[in-house]
Scaffold this motif. Structure first.
Motif, PDB file in Angstrom:
ATOM      1  N   MET A   7      -1.533   8.327   0.515  1.00 47.93           N
ATOM      2  CA  MET A   7      -2.200   9.266  -0.380  1.00 47.93           C
ATOM      3  C   MET A   7      -1.377  10.547  -0.430  1.00 47.93           C
ATOM      4  SD  MET A   7      -4.691   7.234  -0.867  1.00 47.93           S
ATOM      5  CE  MET A   7      -5.712   8.205  -1.964  1.00 47.93           C
ATOM      6  N   PHE A  15      -5.826   6.828   6.998  1.00 48.29           N
ATOM      7  CA  PHE A  15      -6.573   5.572   6.969  1.00 48.29           C
ATOM      8  C   PHE A  15      -6.980   5.164   5.555  1.00 48.29           C
ATOM      9  CE2 PHE A  15      -7.185   7.271  11.268  1.00 48.29           C
ATOM     10  CZ  PHE A  15      -6.613   6.220  11.979  1.00 48.29           C
ATOM     11  N   LEU A  16      -6.318   5.774   4.562  1.00 47.69           N
ATOM     12  CA  LEU A  16      -6.566   5.399   3.173  1.00 47.69           C
ATOM     13  C   LEU A  16      -5.231   5.120   2.490  1.00 47.69           C
ATOM     14  CD1 LEU A  16      -9.197   8.054   1.990  1.00 47.69           C
ATOM     15  CD2 LEU A  16      -9.637   5.655   2.546  1.00 47.69           C
ATOM     16  N   GLY A  17      -5.245   4.228   1.510  1.00 49.23           N
ATOM     17  CA  GLY A  17      -4.017   3.945   0.780  1.00 49.23           C
ATOM     18  C   GLY A  17      -4.298   3.433  -0.618  1.00 49.23           C
ATOM     19  N   ARG A  18      -3.295   3.591  -1.506  1.00 45.02           N
ATOM     20  CA  ARG A  18      -3.390   3.117  -2.887  1.00 45.02           C
ATOM     21  C   ARG A  18      -2.738   1.740  -2.945  1.00 45.02           C
ATOM     22  NH1 ARG A  18       0.317   7.082  -5.569  1.00 45.02           N
ATOM     23  NH2 ARG A  18       1.103   7.355  -3.451  1.00 45.02           N
ATOM     24  N   VAL A  19      -3.500   0.770  -3.354  1.00 41.81           N
ATOM     25  CA  VAL A  19      -2.999  -0.606  -3.330  1.00 41.81           C
ATOM     26  C   VAL A  19      -2.168  -0.888  -4.581  1.00 41.81           C
ATOM     27  CG1 VAL A  19      -4.965  -1.748  -4.442  1.00 41.81           C
ATOM     28  CG2 VAL A  19      -3.703  -2.923  -2.642  1.00 41.81           C
ATOM     29  N   LEU A  34       0.839  -1.200   0.000  1.00 41.54           N
ATOM     30  CA  LEU A  34       0.000   0.000   0.000  1.00 41.54           C
ATOM     31  C   LEU A  34       0.872   1.247   0.000  1.00 41.54           C
ATOM     32  CD1 LEU A  34      -3.195  -0.099   0.294  1.00 41.54           C
ATOM     33  CD2 LEU A  34      -2.826   0.879   2.550  1.00 41.54           C
TER      34      LEU A  34
END
Lengths: 99, 99
Positions: free
Chosen positions: A7, A28-32, A4
């Motif tokens: 952002m 708490f967000l991510g680019r997989v 991950l």
């Protein structure tokens, strides 16, 4: 296990009318990224199952099963080669690194 | 009004232990760009106010006030120049477009 990346941009959640609902907490967000690693039995079970949603990656099918999916730190240079522009990028990078 | 770009990657929501909570629906998330446009009175009121969170852009302050913030389609080439690499990118782009 999925790699991950964090952002870079400020992320907004929008509604169906394109109005901002809120600014998301980027922590708490991510680019997989790929490759994604699962045990063979988990992967086979995930693929054998009817999925309630349109899964866009293996991880999503494992998530749907309720199995825990750990994330690890991805890498900016671990880029999937899909388009000819991606290939050009990879070749330029390799050429620069050649001795 | 804020310009927004769609999400290119598959986006995962993670918990504090770095496990995947779910795959987000990309249709309701976007990367915000600048410039952001507000009426002067809205912007002044937003800046005059105590904000309960650390606001990372003007839009977030207006959102906090409960005012509607519309999004419009952003553009990939509308890139903020922050680092020297950004400047290099912009110069290369302009050079290519010169007659």
């Amino acid at each position: 296990m999925v790699p991950l990346l964090g952002m870079v941009d400020t992320i907004k959640r929008i509604d169906q009318n394109k109005f901002v609902v809120r600014t998301e907490d980027r922590n708490f967000l991510g680019r997989v990224q790929t490759p994604q690693g699962f045990s063979l039995s988990t992967l086979r079970a995930a693929h054998a199952r009817e999925c309630s949603v349109e899964a866009t990656d293996d991880s999503m099918m494992v998530e749907e099963m309720g199995r825990p999916v750990l994330t690890v730190l991805g890498h900016d240079l671990s880029r999937k080669i899909t388009t000819s522009a991606d290939l050009e990028w990879a070749e330029a990078l390799l050429a620069r690194r050649a001795p």
